[in-house]
Every structure is written in C-alpha cells, then in structure tokens.
Scaffold this motif. Structure first.
Motif, PDB file in Angstrom:
ATOM      1  N   PRO A   1       6.558  -7.039 -10.046  1.00  0.00           N
ATOM      2  CA  PRO A   1       5.475  -7.247  -9.081  1.00  0.00           C
ATOM      3  C   PRO A   1       4.868  -5.929  -8.611  1.00  0.00           C
ATOM      4  CG  PRO A   1       7.581  -7.560  -8.025  1.00  0.00           C
ATOM      5  CD  PRO A   1       7.859  -7.363  -9.493  1.00  0.00           C
ATOM      6  N   SER A   2       3.619  -6.002  -8.209  1.00  0.00           N
ATOM      7  CA  SER A   2       2.950  -4.847  -7.643  1.00  0.00           C
ATOM      8  C   SER A   2       3.535  -4.570  -6.264  1.00  0.00           C
ATOM      9  CB  SER A   2       1.455  -5.117  -7.526  1.00  0.00           C
ATOM     10  OG  SER A   2       0.843  -4.083  -6.776  1.00  0.00           O
ATOM     11  N   ALA A   3       3.816  -3.287  -5.999  1.00  0.00           N
ATOM     12  CA  ALA A   3       4.346  -2.897  -4.697  1.00  0.00           C
ATOM     13  C   ALA A   3       3.289  -2.190  -3.858  1.00  0.00           C
ATOM     14  CB  ALA A   3       5.573  -2.005  -4.886  1.00  0.00           C
ATOM     15  N   GLY A   4       2.060  -2.097  -4.382  1.00  0.00           N
ATOM     16  CA  GLY A   4       0.991  -1.475  -3.616  1.00  0.00           C
ATOM     17  C   GLY A   4       0.646  -0.091  -4.129  1.00  0.00           C
ATOM     18  N   THR A   5      -0.107   0.645  -3.317  1.00  0.00           N
ATOM     19  CA  THR A   5      -0.575   1.980  -3.669  1.00  0.00           C
ATOM     20  C   THR A   5       0.137   2.997  -2.784  1.00  0.00           C
ATOM     21  OG1 THR A   5      -2.724   1.091  -4.301  1.00  0.00           O
ATOM     22  CG2 THR A   5      -2.620   3.447  -3.855  1.00  0.00           C
ATOM     23  N   MET A   6       0.709   4.012  -3.436  1.00  0.00           N
ATOM     24  CA  MET A   6       1.476   5.020  -2.700  1.00  0.00           C
ATOM     25  C   MET A   6       1.748   6.198  -3.632  1.00  0.00           C
ATOM     26  SD  MET A   6       5.011   4.220  -0.569  1.00  0.00           S
ATOM     27  CE  MET A   6       4.236   2.899   0.349  1.00  0.00           C
TER      28      MET A   6
ATOM     29  N   MET B   1      22.276   0.131  -7.313  1.00  0.00           N
ATOM     30  CA  MET B   1      21.014   0.549  -7.920  1.00  0.00           C
ATOM     31  C   MET B   1      19.902  -0.231  -7.226  1.00  0.00           C
ATOM     32  SD  MET B   1      19.186   2.313 -10.075  1.00  0.00           S
ATOM     33  CE  MET B   1      20.149   2.900 -11.460  1.00  0.00           C
ATOM     34  N   VAL B   2      19.079   0.491  -6.490  1.00  0.00           N
ATOM     35  CA  VAL B   2      17.933  -0.094  -5.807  1.00  0.00           C
ATOM     36  C   VAL B   2      16.694   0.259  -6.622  1.00  0.00           C
ATOM     37  CG1 VAL B   2      16.563  -0.095  -3.675  1.00  0.00           C
ATOM     38  CG2 VAL B   2      19.054   0.110  -3.558  1.00  0.00           C
ATOM     39  N   VAL B   3      15.862  -0.747  -6.934  1.00  0.00           N
ATOM     40  CA  VAL B   3      14.679  -0.540  -7.767  1.00  0.00           C
ATOM     41  C   VAL B   3      13.470  -1.168  -7.091  1.00  0.00           C
ATOM     42  CG1 VAL B   3      13.656  -0.933 -10.046  1.00  0.00           C
ATOM     43  CG2 VAL B   3      16.128  -0.610  -9.848  1.00  0.00           C
ATOM     44  N   SER B   4      12.366  -0.418  -7.085  1.00  0.00           N
ATOM     45  CA  SER B   4      11.129  -0.905  -6.468  1.00  0.00           C
ATOM     46  C   SER B   4      10.325  -1.737  -7.448  1.00  0.00           C
ATOM     47  CB  SER B   4      10.275   0.282  -6.010  1.00  0.00           C
ATOM     48  OG  SER B   4       9.658   0.905  -7.129  1.00  0.00           O
ATOM     49  N   GLY B   5       9.298  -2.382  -6.893  1.00  0.00           N
ATOM     50  CA  GLY B   5       8.276  -2.978  -7.732  1.00  0.00           C
ATOM     51  C   GLY B   5       7.440  -1.860  -8.326  1.00  0.00           C
ATOM     52  N   CYS B   6       6.319  -2.203  -8.917  1.00  0.00           N
ATOM     53  CA  CYS B   6       5.459  -1.236  -9.595  1.00  0.00           C
ATOM     54  C   CYS B   6       4.380  -0.728  -8.633  1.00  0.00           C
ATOM     55  CB  CYS B   6       4.831  -1.918 -10.817  1.00  0.00           C
ATOM     56  SG  CYS B   6       3.980  -0.784 -11.889  1.00  0.00           S
ATOM     57  N   TYR B   7       4.414   0.565  -8.366  1.00  0.00           N
ATOM     58  CA  TYR B   7       3.415   1.199  -7.505  1.00  0.00           C
ATOM     59  C   TYR B   7       2.277   1.765  -8.340  1.00  0.00           C
ATOM     60  CZ  TYR B   7       6.558   1.261  -3.460  1.00  0.00           C
ATOM     61  OH  TYR B   7       7.362   0.907  -2.417  1.00  0.00           O
ATOM     62  N   GLN B   8       1.114   1.895  -7.699  1.00  0.00           N
ATOM     63  CA  GLN B   8      -0.013   2.599  -8.285  1.00  0.00           C
ATOM     64  C   GLN B   8      -0.294   3.796  -7.396  1.00  0.00           C
ATOM     65  OE1 GLN B   8      -3.563   0.267  -8.870  1.00  0.00           O
ATOM     66  NE2 GLN B   8      -4.795   2.029  -9.461  1.00  0.00           N
ATOM     67  N   VAL B   9      -0.554   4.949  -8.011  1.00  0.00           N
ATOM     68  CA  VAL B   9      -0.894   6.123  -7.206  1.00  0.00           C
ATOM     69  C   VAL B   9      -2.331   5.986  -6.698  1.00  0.00           C
ATOM     70  CG1 VAL B   9       0.723   7.751  -8.272  1.00  0.00           C
ATOM     71  CG2 VAL B   9      -1.553   7.452  -9.267  1.00  0.00           C
ATOM     72  N   PRO B  10      -2.627   6.604  -5.553  1.00  0.00           N
ATOM     73  CA  PRO B  10      -4.005   6.580  -5.053  1.00  0.00           C
ATOM     74  C   PRO B  10      -4.956   7.273  -6.047  1.00  0.00           C
ATOM     75  CG  PRO B  10      -2.478   7.362  -3.354  1.00  0.00           C
ATOM     76  CD  PRO B  10      -1.716   7.297  -4.644  1.00  0.00           C
TER      77      PRO B  10
END
Length: 154
Positions: free
Chosen positions: A11-16, A137-146
């Motif tokens: 899933p998308s985790a947003g922009t960061m 192991m903690v893993v994030s969703g998929c981020y997009q850079v600004p």
C-alpha cells in the motif's frame, strides 16, 4: 497491511523524504518495544531503505527496521508473544499469522499489519539461542518522495 483493492500490492504510505520516513518507522518500532512489557535491551540498529517492487526506484521506497530485544533474563520471554498477540490489536494492529515456524528450533512467529499506519511487523521468539531474544522486522508501506527530491539510500 493490505492495499485498498486487496490485490496484495504494497500500500501507498504517502509522500515523505527517506529520512523522515525512517524516523517514523523507528517511532513505530519504539511503540512495539513499549508493548513488549518486560525489562531488557533493544539492539541499536537503524532503519534502511529498499525499493518498492515494480515502481520507479528514484521516486518510491520502503523503510525496513530490523532490531532485536534481549530480555533481562531468558525466562521473562515466556508469555511475551501471547501478550503481544493480545496487545497489538488494541493499538490498531491485526495479527495475520501466529504459530511455530518450521525451523529446527520451532521458533514462535507473529506477523501483524497496521493498515492505518501502513506498517507490518514480524516478530520471532528465539528462545533456544545462547542468548534468547525477540527478533523484529518492521516494514513500511511504499512512500513517494516529494517532487524534486531523490530517494536517499542508507
């Protein structure tokens, strides 16, 4: 974690930025540390950056944070996984797997996702090691850079 259409894609985790996302991931790890609920020490490992499968590696990334928890005494690990299985859902996590793995030591595994935070965690209780521990192991969703920012790899 599941994506909105249930396809199993990350899933998308947003922009960061990568650095801000790593800080956020370490905060999620800290929240899980608090739920462990026994005295001990965590390893001092930092978060890392990986690619999002099938997406432009210049724009998209995931954060992973591997760490270990060493109890003050080995017998303190008894019951920790059961407690986490109960406590994680109270904090927005959904336990999707819980049971013994197929290793020689039959380690107890717990996998949970937090759809609201866009994170997943895998916790393995390694009771039969010379120094018993929890491996996380903690893993994030998929981020997009600004726009105009590149993915930093660390």
């Amino acid at each position: 974690m599941t994506d909105a259409n249930g396809s199993g894609d990350i899933p998308s985790a947003g922009t960061m930025t990568s650095e801000a996302a790593a800080d956020k991931t370490e905060k999620v790890s800290s929240e899980i540390y608090d739920l462990i609920g026994i005295k001990g020490k965590a390893s001092n490992s930092g978060a890392g950056v990986s690619e999002c499968s099938g997406k432009d590696p210049e724009k998209y990334f995931q954060i992973f944070h591997p760490w270990s928890f060493y109890p003050a005494s080995a017998d303190q690990l008894d019951g920790v996984m059961k407690r986490l299985k109960v406590e994680l859902p109270k904090h927005g996590w959904k336990v999707v797997e819980y049971g013994l793995d197929t290793s020689k030591n039959k380690n107890l595994n717990l996998t949970a996702g937090n759809d609201a935070k866009k994170y997943s965690v895998n916790i393995v209780q390694m009771q039969k090691r010379d120094k018993p521990k929890l491996s996380l192991m903690v893993v994030s969703g998929c981020y997009q850079v600004p726009d105009g920012v590149k993915v930093e790899r660390f």
